[in-house]
Design an enzyme around this catalytic site. Structure first.
Site, PDB file in Angstrom:
ATOM      1  N   ASP A  68       0.820  -1.209   0.000  1.00  0.00           N
ATOM      2  CA  ASP A  68       0.000   0.000   0.000  1.00  0.00           C
ATOM      3  C   ASP A  68       0.858   1.265   0.000  1.00  0.00           C
ATOM      4  O   ASP A  68       0.505   2.261  -0.643  1.00  0.00           O
ATOM      5  CB  ASP A  68      -0.931   0.009   1.217  1.00  0.00           C
ATOM      6  CG  ASP A  68      -2.183  -0.831   0.995  1.00  0.00           C
ATOM      7  OD1 ASP A  68      -2.337  -1.389  -0.111  1.00  0.00           O
ATOM      8  OD2 ASP A  68      -3.001  -0.932   1.925  1.00  0.00           O
ATOM      9  N   GLY A  69       1.989   1.246   0.729  1.00  0.00           N
ATOM     10  CA  GLY A  69       2.867   2.421   0.748  1.00  0.00           C
ATOM     11  C   GLY A  69       3.397   2.752  -0.633  1.00  0.00           C
ATOM     12  O   GLY A  69       3.467   3.930  -1.023  1.00  0.00           O
ATOM     13  N   ASN A 142      -4.810   8.939   0.691  1.00  0.00           N
ATOM     14  CA  ASN A 142      -5.381   8.486   1.969  1.00  0.00           C
ATOM     15  C   ASN A 142      -5.806   9.634   2.867  1.00  0.00           C
ATOM     16  O   ASN A 142      -6.980   9.767   3.190  1.00  0.00           O
ATOM     17  CB  ASN A 142      -4.350   7.642   2.730  1.00  0.00           C
ATOM     18  CG  ASN A 142      -4.566   6.155   2.547  1.00  0.00           C
ATOM     19  OD1 ASN A 142      -5.464   5.724   1.832  1.00  0.00           O
ATOM     20  ND2 ASN A 142      -3.743   5.356   3.193  1.00  0.00           N
ATOM     21  N   ASP A 172      -4.202  15.661  19.955  1.00  0.00           N
ATOM     22  CA  ASP A 172      -2.882  15.341  19.410  1.00  0.00           C
ATOM     23  C   ASP A 172      -2.764  15.729  17.944  1.00  0.00           C
ATOM     24  O   ASP A 172      -1.674  15.744  17.386  1.00  0.00           O
ATOM     25  CB  ASP A 172      -2.601  13.838  19.547  1.00  0.00           C
ATOM     26  CG  ASP A 172      -2.252  13.438  20.981  1.00  0.00           C
ATOM     27  OD1 ASP A 172      -2.081  14.344  21.820  1.00  0.00           O
ATOM     28  OD2 ASP A 172      -2.169  12.232  21.257  1.00  0.00           O
ATOM     29  N   THR A 183      -9.942   3.586   6.037  1.00  0.00           N
ATOM     30  CA  THR A 183      -9.524   2.325   6.664  1.00  0.00           C
ATOM     31  C   THR A 183      -8.074   2.387   7.135  1.00  0.00           C
ATOM     32  O   THR A 183      -7.505   1.360   7.518  1.00  0.00           O
ATOM     33  CB  THR A 183      -9.689   1.150   5.674  1.00  0.00           C
ATOM     34  OG1 THR A 183      -9.031   1.468   4.442  1.00  0.00           O
ATOM     35  CG2 THR A 183     -11.156   0.871   5.407  1.00  0.00           C
ATOM     36  N   TYR A 185      -5.266   5.503   9.033  1.00  0.00           N
ATOM     37  CA  TYR A 185      -5.085   6.188  10.312  1.00  0.00           C
ATOM     38  C   TYR A 185      -6.409   6.677  10.886  1.00  0.00           C
ATOM     39  O   TYR A 185      -6.668   6.610  12.094  1.00  0.00           O
ATOM     40  CB  TYR A 185      -4.107   7.348  10.096  1.00  0.00           C
ATOM     41  CG  TYR A 185      -3.554   8.007  11.336  1.00  0.00           C
ATOM     42  CD1 TYR A 185      -3.801   7.523  12.615  1.00  0.00           C
ATOM     43  CD2 TYR A 185      -2.756   9.148  11.221  1.00  0.00           C
ATOM     44  CE1 TYR A 185      -3.279   8.145  13.739  1.00  0.00           C
ATOM     45  CE2 TYR A 185      -2.224   9.777  12.347  1.00  0.00           C
ATOM     46  CZ  TYR A 185      -2.494   9.266  13.601  1.00  0.00           C
ATOM     47  OH  TYR A 185      -1.977   9.887  14.702  1.00  0.00           O
ATOM     48  N   GLN A 242       3.790   9.961   4.348  1.00  0.00           N
ATOM     49  CA  GLN A 242       5.043   9.849   3.596  1.00  0.00           C
ATOM     50  C   GLN A 242       5.743  11.171   3.353  1.00  0.00           C
ATOM     51  O   GLN A 242       6.955  11.197   3.148  1.00  0.00           O
ATOM     52  CB  GLN A 242       4.767   9.160   2.249  1.00  0.00           C
ATOM     53  CG  GLN A 242       4.285   7.728   2.398  1.00  0.00           C
ATOM     54  CD  GLN A 242       4.014   7.063   1.055  1.00  0.00           C
ATOM     55  OE1 GLN A 242       3.799   7.716   0.042  1.00  0.00           O
ATOM     56  NE2 GLN A 242       4.022   5.745   1.053  1.00  0.00           N
TER      57      GLN A 242
END
Length: 283
Positions: A68-69, A142, A172, A183, A185, A242
């Protein structure tokens, strides 16, 4: 002749054997593979090495080899050109990868026969304004996240939708996600799961210091404005986990739906809910 970009994750295809086999398959089928110049040199196909911009802009489609990354990175780079992506999983099952390595060549056969569909995924665009000047622009498949560092105190972030005040989050951070990112973070921060082809924007505070802060879902036509409302020495804006940029007190971040889409090649009648169960019940 098809021009096909091949984008490997060299940490997952360490010996580049999968990449080389894909290149050979493309050549055997009368196509021209486009490779990063360093990768091309490593596997002995220097003449197929191209500059990154040429790979993303001139390929008929891209084969992304990784997880996925890898797909998130490729999606941001090729979005301005609308280049379709065949996402191939070389690691653990992901939400974005369409097939695994064992299915790669039968899937390519289907693509060459026209037996595939394109699934459009909404993206986000963020602009950071500092002292009334735009300093940087991001796009994300995302999510776009404002988050504090490990040793800084809670952030105080004012949130607006179309200039309408929503709340001041003492938290935070804040996640602004697409349905694709619902789906990721956002989910772990308590956000809703949204079907990936629905077009909405999800705003989720991270560990809010209140009893009532919850996720808010708004339309793709809405524009978010997030203002850093208190001095904090260690705040970052990140895209898809990223890319990052340091932000400061009084900086303003505008987030909206991007005009660009990620185009994913679908060769299977995969079911999102089956994938959801597989991923979220892993042991």
């Amino acid at each position: 002749m098809k021009k096909v970009g091949v984008i490997p994750n060299i940490n997952k295809d360490k010996d580049l054997e999968v990449t080389k086999s894909v290149v050979n398959w493309l050549l055997d089928h009368g196509s021209e593979p486009y490779l990063n110049e360093i990768v091309a040199a490593r596997i002995g196909y220097e003449k197929h090495g191209k500059k990154a911009n040429e790979i993303y802009s001139k390929s008929d489609f891209l084969i992304a080899l990784g997880g996925d990354g890898t797909i998130l990175n490729v999606a941001r780079l090729c979005a301005p050109f609308g280049t379709p992506i065949l996402a191939v999983n070389l690691g653990h099952l992901g939400f974005l990868t369409e097939i695994d390595a064992s299915e790669l060549f039968p899937s390519l056969e289907k693509i060459y026969k026209g037996e595939y569909a394109i699934e459009k995924r909404m993206m986000l665009e963020a602009n950071v304004v500092k002292n009334d000047m735009e300093v940087i622009n991001f796009r994300a498949l995302n999510d776009i996240v404002i988050t504090r560092g490990a040793f800084s105190r809670m952030a105080r972030i004012k949130a607006y939708v179309n200039d309408n005040y929503v709340d001041t989050y003492l938290a935070d951070g804040v996640i602004v996600a697409t349905p694709t990112g619902s789906t990721a973070y956002s989910l772990s921060a308590g956000g809703p799961i949204v079907y990936p082809t629905v077009e909405v924007i999800i705003i989720t505070p991270i560990c809010p210091h209140t009893l009532y802060s919850r996720s808010i879902v708004v339309s793709p036509d809405d524009v978010m404005r997030l203002e850093i409302a208190e001095e904090n020495q260690d705040l970052m804006i990140t895209t898809d986990g990223q890319q990052g940029y340091k932000i400061d007190y009084r900086d303003v971040i505008y987030i909206k739906k991007s005009n660009e889409y990620t185009n994913l090649i679908k060769v299977k009648n995969s079911n999102f809910f089956d994938l959801l169960r597989d991923k979220l019940t892993e042991r």
